[in-house]
Design a protein around this motif. Structure first.
Motif, PDB file in Angstrom:
ATOM      1  N   ALA A 109       0.839  -1.219   0.000  1.00 56.91           N
ATOM      2  CA  ALA A 109       0.000   0.000   0.000  1.00 56.91           C
ATOM      3  C   ALA A 109       0.858   1.246   0.000  1.00 56.91           C
ATOM      4  O   ALA A 109       0.572   2.226  -0.702  1.00 56.91           O
ATOM      5  CB  ALA A 109      -0.938  -0.021   1.212  1.00 56.91           C
ATOM      6  N   GLU A 110       1.966   1.226   0.786  1.00 58.80           N
ATOM      7  CA  GLU A 110       2.866   2.382   0.826  1.00 58.80           C
ATOM      8  C   GLU A 110       3.518   2.605  -0.539  1.00 58.80           C
ATOM      9  O   GLU A 110       3.699   3.713  -1.011  1.00 58.80           O
ATOM     10  CB  GLU A 110       3.922   2.184   1.890  1.00 58.80           C
ATOM     11  N   ARG A 111       3.896   1.408  -1.158  1.00 58.31           N
ATOM     12  CA  ARG A 111       4.514   1.520  -2.483  1.00 58.31           C
ATOM     13  C   ARG A 111       3.550   2.156  -3.478  1.00 58.31           C
ATOM     14  O   ARG A 111       3.912   3.059  -4.243  1.00 58.31           O
ATOM     15  CB  ARG A 111       4.921   0.123  -2.958  1.00 58.31           C
ATOM     16  N   ASP A 112       2.298   1.712  -3.453  1.00 57.12           N
ATOM     17  CA  ASP A 112       1.308   2.264  -4.387  1.00 57.12           C
ATOM     18  C   ASP A 112       1.055   3.735  -4.102  1.00 57.12           C
ATOM     19  O   ASP A 112       0.885   4.549  -5.025  1.00 57.12           O
ATOM     20  CB  ASP A 112      -0.002   1.467  -4.281  1.00 57.12           C
ATOM     21  N   SER A 113       1.022   4.067  -2.794  1.00 54.22           N
ATOM     22  CA  SER A 113       0.782   5.473  -2.418  1.00 54.22           C
ATOM     23  C   SER A 113       1.916   6.361  -2.912  1.00 54.22           C
ATOM     24  O   SER A 113       1.708   7.450  -3.439  1.00 54.22           O
ATOM     25  CB  SER A 113       0.616   5.579  -0.907  1.00 54.22           C
ATOM     26  N   LEU A 114       3.182   5.848  -2.705  1.00 50.21           N
ATOM     27  CA  LEU A 114       4.336   6.624  -3.160  1.00 50.21           C
ATOM     28  C   LEU A 114       4.316   6.798  -4.679  1.00 50.21           C
ATOM     29  O   LEU A 114       4.644   7.857  -5.219  1.00 50.21           O
ATOM     30  CB  LEU A 114       5.630   5.936  -2.741  1.00 50.21           C
ATOM     31  N   SER A 115       3.912   5.746  -5.382  1.00 50.05           N
ATOM     32  CA  SER A 115       3.847   5.823  -6.840  1.00 50.05           C
ATOM     33  C   SER A 115       2.826   6.866  -7.279  1.00 50.05           C
ATOM     34  O   SER A 115       3.068   7.654  -8.197  1.00 50.05           O
ATOM     35  CB  SER A 115       3.485   4.437  -7.400  1.00 50.05           C
ATOM     36  N   THR A 116       1.649   6.839  -6.554  1.00 48.63           N
ATOM     37  CA  THR A 116       0.599   7.811  -6.897  1.00 48.63           C
ATOM     38  C   THR A 116       1.066   9.236  -6.629  1.00 48.63           C
ATOM     39  O   THR A 116       0.852  10.159  -7.424  1.00 48.63           O
ATOM     40  CB  THR A 116      -0.676   7.512  -6.096  1.00 48.63           C
ATOM     41  N   ARG A 117       1.721   9.447  -5.475  1.00 49.57           N
ATOM     42  CA  ARG A 117       2.207  10.790  -5.114  1.00 49.57           C
ATOM     43  C   ARG A 117       3.270  11.266  -6.096  1.00 49.57           C
ATOM     44  O   ARG A 117       3.337  12.427  -6.466  1.00 49.57           O
ATOM     45  CB  ARG A 117       2.756  10.773  -3.700  1.00 49.57           C
ATOM     46  N   THR A 118       4.121  10.277  -6.506  1.00 53.43           N
ATOM     47  CA  THR A 118       5.168  10.628  -7.476  1.00 53.43           C
ATOM     48  C   THR A 118       4.555  11.088  -8.794  1.00 53.43           C
ATOM     49  O   THR A 118       4.966  12.099  -9.391  1.00 53.43           O
ATOM     50  CB  THR A 118       6.088   9.425  -7.721  1.00 53.43           C
ATOM     51  N   THR A 119       3.535  10.354  -9.236  1.00 51.26           N
ATOM     52  CA  THR A 119       2.853  10.733 -10.480  1.00 51.26           C
ATOM     53  C   THR A 119       2.212  12.107 -10.340  1.00 51.26           C
ATOM     54  O   THR A 119       2.276  12.960 -11.253  1.00 51.26           O
ATOM     55  CB  THR A 119       1.782   9.688 -10.827  1.00 51.26           C
ATOM     56  N   SER A 120       1.577  12.365  -9.177  1.00 50.34           N
ATOM     57  CA  SER A 120       0.929  13.670  -8.940  1.00 50.34           C
ATOM     58  C   SER A 120       1.950  14.799  -8.936  1.00 50.34           C
ATOM     59  O   SER A 120       1.730  15.867  -9.505  1.00 50.34           O
ATOM     60  CB  SER A 120       0.164  13.621  -7.613  1.00 50.34           C
ATOM     61  N   LEU A 121       3.099  14.513  -8.259  1.00 52.88           N
ATOM     62  CA  LEU A 121       4.141  15.540  -8.188  1.00 52.88           C
ATOM     63  C   LEU A 121       4.706  15.832  -9.580  1.00 52.88           C
ATOM     64  O   LEU A 121       5.007  16.980  -9.926  1.00 52.88           O
ATOM     65  CB  LEU A 121       5.258  15.104  -7.241  1.00 52.88           C
ATOM     66  N   GLU A 122       4.882  14.754 -10.369  1.00 53.32           N
ATOM     67  CA  GLU A 122       5.385  14.961 -11.723  1.00 53.32           C
ATOM     68  C   GLU A 122       4.410  15.809 -12.543  1.00 53.32           C
ATOM     69  O   GLU A 122       4.810  16.670 -13.337  1.00 53.32           O
ATOM     70  CB  GLU A 122       5.605  13.602 -12.402  1.00 53.32           C
ATOM     71  N   ALA A 123       3.084  15.555 -12.346  1.00 52.29           N
ATOM     72  CA  ALA A 123       2.073  16.354 -13.048  1.00 52.29           C
ATOM     73  C   ALA A 123       2.127  17.806 -12.605  1.00 52.29           C
ATOM     74  O   ALA A 123       2.012  18.739 -13.408  1.00 52.29           O
ATOM     75  CB  ALA A 123       0.680  15.763 -12.815  1.00 52.29           C
ATOM     76  N   GLN A 124       2.327  17.994 -11.266  1.00 52.01           N
ATOM     77  CA  GLN A 124       2.410  19.364 -10.743  1.00 52.01           C
ATOM     78  C   GLN A 124       3.635  20.083 -11.299  1.00 52.01           C
ATOM     79  O   GLN A 124       3.589  21.269 -11.632  1.00 52.01           O
ATOM     80  CB  GLN A 124       2.451  19.343  -9.216  1.00 52.01           C
ATOM     81  N   VAL A 125       4.754  19.308 -11.378  1.00 54.21           N
ATOM     82  CA  VAL A 125       5.975  19.907 -11.930  1.00 54.21           C
ATOM     83  C   VAL A 125       5.764  20.325 -13.379  1.00 54.21           C
ATOM     84  O   VAL A 125       6.155  21.414 -13.812  1.00 54.21           O
ATOM     85  CB  VAL A 125       7.154  18.910 -11.803  1.00 54.21           C
ATOM     86  N   SER A 126       5.115  19.472 -14.164  1.00 54.89           N
ATOM     87  CA  SER A 126       4.833  19.807 -15.564  1.00 54.89           C
ATOM     88  C   SER A 126       3.945  21.045 -15.664  1.00 54.89           C
ATOM     89  O   SER A 126       4.176  21.939 -16.500  1.00 54.89           O
ATOM     90  CB  SER A 126       4.150  18.617 -16.267  1.00 54.89           C
ATOM     91  N   ALA A 127       2.903  21.078 -14.782  1.00 52.42           N
ATOM     92  CA  ALA A 127       2.001  22.237 -14.789  1.00 52.42           C
ATOM     93  C   ALA A 127       2.746  23.502 -14.401  1.00 52.42           C
ATOM     94  O   ALA A 127       2.552  24.574 -15.006  1.00 52.42           O
ATOM     95  CB  ALA A 127       0.834  21.990 -13.843  1.00 52.42           C
ATOM     96  N   LEU A 128       3.619  23.381 -13.376  1.00 54.71           N
ATOM     97  CA  LEU A 128       4.389  24.557 -12.946  1.00 54.71           C
ATOM     98  C   LEU A 128       5.345  25.016 -14.045  1.00 54.71           C
ATOM     99  O   LEU A 128       5.544  26.217 -14.246  1.00 54.71           O
ATOM    100  CB  LEU A 128       5.165  24.238 -11.663  1.00 54.71           C
ATOM    101  N   GLN A 129       5.950  24.063 -14.736  1.00 54.62           N
ATOM    102  CA  GLN A 129       6.832  24.428 -15.846  1.00 54.62           C
ATOM    103  C   GLN A 129       6.062  25.161 -16.946  1.00 54.62           C
ATOM    104  O   GLN A 129       6.535  26.147 -17.509  1.00 54.62           O
ATOM    105  CB  GLN A 129       7.503  23.170 -16.409  1.00 54.62           C
ATOM    106  N   ALA A 130       4.844  24.641 -17.253  1.00 54.39           N
ATOM    107  CA  ALA A 130       4.017  25.302 -18.270  1.00 54.39           C
ATOM    108  C   ALA A 130       3.616  26.703 -17.811  1.00 54.39           C
ATOM    109  O   ALA A 130       3.652  27.664 -18.587  1.00 54.39           O
ATOM    110  CB  ALA A 130       2.772  24.456 -18.559  1.00 54.39           C
TER     111      ALA A 130
END
Length: 275
Positions: A32-53
């Motif tokens: 569950a922690e692994r899945d949560s970390l994966s989800t957070r990582t994906t969200s953070l990557e999306a936020q980084v892309s949005a911030l870059q845009a």
């Protein structure tokens, strides 16, 4: 074979003993922690892309704003220069207008003085020539000038250029006033009616008659009455400036006249206008 089996079992037990044994619950928690970390990582990557845009967009906006600012600043500087130039021109025009208004007031004051002098002169002449006003003499003001109009019958016999005694008496009274007013210019104008001149010897036409009558009056004023000849001019108008365009005997009589035009000297006004 048994020994081999026991040896393998011992090794397997030792191996199991050396590893951490996870319970199913812990294993599920780790997943569950692994899945949560994966989800957070994906969200953070999306936020980084949005911030870059957003950063790229903000950089564009900043560049556009900078360009707009530069344009506005350039326009402001131009407007400021124009304002300075306009303000300077307004000051110059205002100063020039004040000078013109001051000069206009001087001219108006001079004209008022002229009109007052003309009115005073008219009054003096009317008083001096009062006895002749029933004999065809009038005094009036036109355009700031005093006009003394003398009917031909007051000055000359019919068709003559020689002044009779009654006319001389009137001119003597006129000269007495003019000699006391040295700042008055004098123009003597001869006028005739439209009838042609016949059998008058040296007088060929109405031009001759009007000019010779004007010079006769001028000579009498200067030679007999001492009026300064530098102040006088003599002109003949013939029949071309009638006071009455009619052809009745009364209209023709009005047009046969000598007009003495008296003008206060306008040197002061001319000097003001030239400035």
């Amino acid at each position: 074979m048994k020994i081999k089996y026991y040896l393998l079992a011992g090794i397997f037990c030792c191996t199991l003993h050396s590893c951490v044994v996870l319970s199913p619950k812990k294993y599920k928690n780790l997943l569950a922690e692994r899945d949560s970390l994966s989800t957070r990582t994906t969200s953070l990557e999306a936020q980084v892309s949005a911030l870059q845009a957003d950063t790229t967009h903000l950089h564009r906006q900043l560049a556009d704003l900078q360009n707009s600012y530069n344009t506005l600043n350039t326009n402001y500087n131009k407007l400021n220069d124009n304002y300075s130039n306009t303000s300077s021109k307004v000051s110059e025009l205002s100063s020039d207008l004040q000078k013109r208004e001051a000069r206009l007031k001087e001219v108006e004051d001079a004209l008022k003085k002229r009109d007052a002098a003309s009115a005073a002169l008219r009054d003096k002449l009317q008083k001096a020539l009062l006895g002749f006003q029933n004999s065809g003499l009038t005094v009036d003001i036109r355009d700031g000038k005093v006009y003394v109009s003398l009917a031909d019958k007051l000055l000359f016999p019919s068709g003559s250029i020689v002044i009779d005694q009654h006319g001389k008496d009137a001119l003597v009274q006129l000269a007495a006033v003019l000699n006391k007013e040295p700042d008055i210019n004098i123009a003597v104008e001869g006028h005739t009616d439209i009838k042609k001149v016949n059998n008058l010897g040296q007088i060929k036409d109405n031009w001759d008659l009007s000019v010779l009558r004007a010079t006769s009056v001028t000579r009498f004023l200067t030679e007999s009455q001492g009026v300064d000849p530098h102040r006088l001019t003599a002109t003949g108008k013939s029949q071309y400036q009638p006071v009455d365009p009619g052809t009745t005997p009364d209209a023709l009589a009005k047009n046969r006249r000598i007009e003495i035009v008296l003008t206060p000297k306008l040197d002061e006004i001319y000097n003001l206008i030239k400035q």
